[in-house]
Structure formats: structure tokens, C-alpha cells
Design a protein around this motif. Structure first.
Motif, PDB file in Angstrom:
ATOM      1  N   GLY A  48       0.570  -0.933  -0.116  1.00 39.76           N
ATOM      2  CA  GLY A  48      -0.094  -0.377   0.105  1.00 39.76           C
ATOM      3  C   GLY A  48       1.233   0.832  -0.078  1.00 39.76           C
ATOM      4  N   LEU A  49       2.164   1.177   0.930  1.00 41.51           N
ATOM      5  CA  LEU A  49       2.713   2.487   0.164  1.00 41.51           C
ATOM      6  C   LEU A  49       3.481   2.556  -0.878  1.00 41.51           C
ATOM      7  N   ARG A  51       1.943   1.262  -3.854  1.00 43.89           N
ATOM      8  CA  ARG A  51       1.181   1.771  -4.700  1.00 43.89           C
ATOM      9  C   ARG A  51       0.802   3.561  -4.547  1.00 43.89           C
ATOM     10  N   SER A  52       1.291   3.643  -2.564  1.00 51.33           N
ATOM     11  CA  SER A  52       1.114   5.424  -2.811  1.00 51.33           C
ATOM     12  C   SER A  52       2.112   6.592  -3.698  1.00 51.33           C
ATOM     13  N   ALA A  53       2.795   6.036  -3.141  1.00 50.34           N
ATOM     14  CA  ALA A  53       4.388   6.698  -3.150  1.00 50.34           C
ATOM     15  C   ALA A  53       4.516   6.787  -5.228  1.00 50.34           C
ATOM     16  N   ALA A  55       1.502   6.295  -7.437  1.00 50.16           N
ATOM     17  CA  ALA A  55       0.580   7.041  -7.711  1.00 50.16           C
ATOM     18  C   ALA A  55       1.069   8.996  -8.282  1.00 50.16           C
ATOM     19  N   ALA A  57       0.152  12.142  -7.965  1.00 49.90           N
ATOM     20  CA  ALA A  57      -0.184  13.533  -6.688  1.00 49.90           C
ATOM     21  C   ALA A  57      -1.350  13.860  -6.904  1.00 49.90           C
TER      22      ALA A  57
END
Length: 163
Positions: A48-49, A51-53, A55, A57
Motif C-alpha cells: 500500500g505504501l 502504491r501510494s508513493a 501514484a 499526486a
């Protein structure tokens, strides 16, 4: 001797060691399940971390398609009209544009109001609510189309069989 006079009830040493082995096995598997669960949760959190990094902004930061200027078709204005059959009180809203014909509106309104019986074919007329003396015909662009609202366009659909 037991209290009731029968022989002593209890586990033999062999049964006790088997029970002890079974208990140790169960504890080990429960501990292994906990460690696997913790590992799976840690892996999900790491993904999850990651993927969010990776993705973008902002929601709109992806590349937008180029507009081709004169090759793009002109936007068609959509108007909402209310079609009413005053004899039974049936109403429906239809989305039309300037090129929509009266015949298309009659067909759509009849379908929406469940007036599609074959013995009712023909003899349907569409009127503006302000003037029911002249039936509408042709494309709707020639009439005073306006956005739906308090002064929006309402049409009356009437069945007037020829006698």
C-alpha cells in the motif's frame, strides 16, 4: 480406589505423552499462524505504501488527450421537455435536441407511457401547451426550445382518431 468403588479413572503415561505432543503441536501451529498473519499484514502495508508513493499526486496529473480544434464536432445542446397526455394524466421527460423530430418524440413518449398498442398507431399529435390549435411537425429546432425549468417546454400528446 475411587470414591464410587471402581478403578481409578485417568490417563496412562502413554496417553499423557500423546496429549502433551498434541498440545505442543497445536501451540506451534497457532504461533505459526500468528506469524504468517503478521507477515501478510506487513506485506499488505508495504504494498500500500509503495502504491501510494508511485501514484500521481493529483487526480488530474495524467496526460490529457490533445484537442484537435476544428476537427472536433460541435457540441449539441440537449433540452429536456415534459410530454403530457392530459386525457389520462401520464407524463414523461425526454431529452431532445434541435434535430429531434416530432415523430421521434411521439414514438418515445408513447413507449414511455405504455401507449404502444398496435390499434393506437397513427392519429397521435403533439402540441405546445400554450397553443393546442396547431399540431407540431418537423424538427424541434424551429420551435422555441428552452432549458427545463419553471418556463420550460411542455408538450401535450393527444390521440385524435379520424372518424
Amino acid at each position: 480406589r475411587s470414591h464410587f468403588g471402581s478403578r481409578r479413572v485417568g490417563a496412562s503415561p502413554r496417553q499423557a505423552s500423546a496429549a502433551l505432543i498434541l498440545a505442543r503441536f497445536l501451540i506451534a501451529t497457532m504461533a505459526m499462524r500468528r506469524s504468517l498473519l503478521a507477515l501478510a499484514l506487513a506485506l499488505c502495508a508495504a504494498l500500500g505504501l509503495l502504491r501510494s508513493a508511485l501514484a500521481p499526486a493529483f487526480a488530474g496529473s495524467s496526460a490529457q488527450p490533445a484537442i484537435r480544434g476544428s476537427r472536433m464536432p460541435r457540441a449539441v445542446t440537449i433540452y429536456e421537455v415534459m410530454v403530457t397526455n392530459p386525457s389520462v394524466g401520464a407524463r414523461t421527460r425526454l431529452n431532445i435536441n434541435e434535430k429531434t423530430t416530432v415523430e421521434e418524440i411521439i414514438a418515445k413518449a408513447r413507449k414511455e407511457m405504455d401507449f404502444e398498442m398496435s390499434f393506437l398507431d397513427g392519429d397521435w399529435f403533439l402540441y405546445e401547451i400554450e397553443d393546442e390549435t396547431k399540431p407540431l411537425s418537423g424538427a424541434m429546432g424551429q420551435y422555441n426550445l428552452r432549458p427545463w425549468g419553471p418556463e420550460g417546454m411542455e408538450l401535450h400528446l393527444l390521440y385524435q382518431p379520424k372518424v
